[in-house]
Each structure stands twice: as structure tokens, then as C-alpha cells.
Design an enzyme around this catalytic site. Structure first.
Site, mmCIF file in Angstrom:
data_model
loop_
_atom_site.group_PDB
_atom_site.id
_atom_site.type_symbol
_atom_site.label_atom_id
_atom_site.label_comp_id
_atom_site.label_asym_id
_atom_site.label_seq_id
_atom_site.Cartn_x
_atom_site.Cartn_y
_atom_site.Cartn_z
ATOM 1 N N GLY A 184 0.832 -1.200 0.000
ATOM 2 C CA GLY A 184 0.000 0.000 0.000
ATOM 3 C C GLY A 184 0.861 1.241 0.000
ATOM 4 N N CYS A 185 0.358 2.290 0.577
ATOM 5 C CA CYS A 185 1.042 3.582 0.612
ATOM 6 C C CYS A 185 2.414 3.457 1.278
ATOM 7 C CB CYS A 185 0.181 4.588 1.382
ATOM 8 S SG CYS A 185 1.005 6.147 1.699
ATOM 9 N N PHE A 186 3.443 3.961 0.608
ATOM 10 C CA PHE A 186 4.774 3.829 1.195
ATOM 11 C C PHE A 186 4.978 4.712 2.419
ATOM 12 C CE2 PHE A 186 6.413 6.167 -2.869
ATOM 13 C CZ PHE A 186 5.949 7.406 -2.446
#
Length: 185
Positions: free
Chosen positions: A18-20
Site C-alpha cells: 500500500g502507501c509507502f
């Protein structure tokens, strides 16, 4: 004469969950992790930008590249944490973040990492911890592109940003509670 301590050899792990911003914030707190860099890999566009990756046309995933000391934290432990801090059962999605850039992927750097990743996923499937099958991809690592500078340490630098308050902070808090024994002292 005293012998000098020999530093452990570093290894690199590259994962996408997902979002880093979320993943970087979590892994920076783990004992044995030396460095975490947000970036992109797994696609076909050379030197992609954040805007290109977010447009979901590059094939790249938002990833973190972790430099760690295997004598302090093993690759298996890195993956065990990975499978508890994101949903490995959704294709191209983590919560409200939708697109192939948010897919769940382990990019292995060598045959040993591939075997360990396969075993971890096999073990988790046997344990039936998730209501749906694990869809995490397992791919050989090819090339890593660092994200733009403003993504580095994003959560710590932007704690009042709405996404950080509503998405990142709860994930970090959940991680700290579950993995307290792995936190840097």
C-alpha cells in the site's frame, strides 16, 4: 589486544503493502533496520514520478527498500511484520487507496528470500488467519527508483496532514502495540 567487533552484513528487502508513507513509518522503528527508502519498482516506466505512479499507468508499485542486519532481524521477521501491517488479501487496494501501485508484493533479491517468502505465505495460508486468500505477488527484484525527497520521513514531517492522522497514525499505533518487542530502544 582486544578484537574489534565485526559488523554484520547488511541485506536488502523490497516490499509493497500500500502507501509507502505507512510502510516507511513502521519499518523505521524496527530494531535491526538501518535504513528505509520509499520508492517505486515492478513497472515498465524508467525513472517514474509520483504523479505518474499515482496515475496507475507505469506498472510500478509504491515500495519501501529496507536495509537491515539479519543478525538482529531476519528476513522472515520482516515478512511476518509485513503481513500484519497491511491487507494481503485485496488486489490493487489498501483501504481507500485503490490502484495497482498499492498492490501487495514481495520483490525478492535472491533465491533464499524467495524460498522464505514462499514458506511464510504457505504457513499463513495454513493458519487461515485471513477470511480471504492471500494475493501477495512474489516477484524477482529488478530496479528501484527512489521517491522524490518530500516523501522521505513523510509521516514524521507531516503529522498534522489529514492522511497521516487518519491512515498512517492508526497503522503505526497498531504496529507499535503488536510488535513492541521489535521496536528500537
Amino acid at each position: 589486544m582486544k578484537k574489534k567487533a565485526i559488523m554484520a552484513k547488511e541485506e536488502i528487502a523490497t516490499i509493497a503493502g500500500g502507501c509507502f508513507w505507512c510502510m516507511e513509518s513502521i519499518y523505521k522503528e524496527i530494531h535491526g533496520v538501518q535504513q528505509v527508502i520509499s520508492g517505486y519498482t515492478g513497472g515498465h516506466t524508467e525513472k517514474p514520478t509520483y504523479e505518474q505512479v499515482c496515475a496507475d499507468k507505469t506498472g510500478h508499485a509504491e515500495v519501501i527498500q529496507i536495509t537491515f542486519f539479519p543478525e538482529e532481524i531476519s528476513f522472515r521477521e520482516i515478512l511476518e511484520i509485513f503481513f500484519t501491517v497491511h491487507d494481503p488479501t485485496t488486489v490493487n487496494r489498501q483501504g481507500n487507496d485503490i490502484g495497482s501501485q498499492y498492490r501487495s508484493v514481495i520483490f525478492y533479491h535472491n533465491a533464499a528470500q524467495q524460498v522464505i517468502a514462499e514458506q511464510v505465505m504457505k504457513d499463513l495460508t495454513k493458519q487461515k488467519l485471513y477470511p480471504h486468500p492471500i494475493v501477495t505477488e512474489l516477484k524477482p527484484f529488478e530496479i528501484f527508483y527512489s521517491a522524490e525527497d518530500y516523501h522521505r520521513d513523510y509521516f514524521n514531517n507531516n503529522p498534522n496532514q489529514p492522511y497521516c492522522q487518519t491512515v498512517v497514525a492508526p497503522k503505526v499505533a497498531k504496529f507499535r502495540q503488536k510488535w513492541a518487542s521489535k521496536l528500537k530502544r
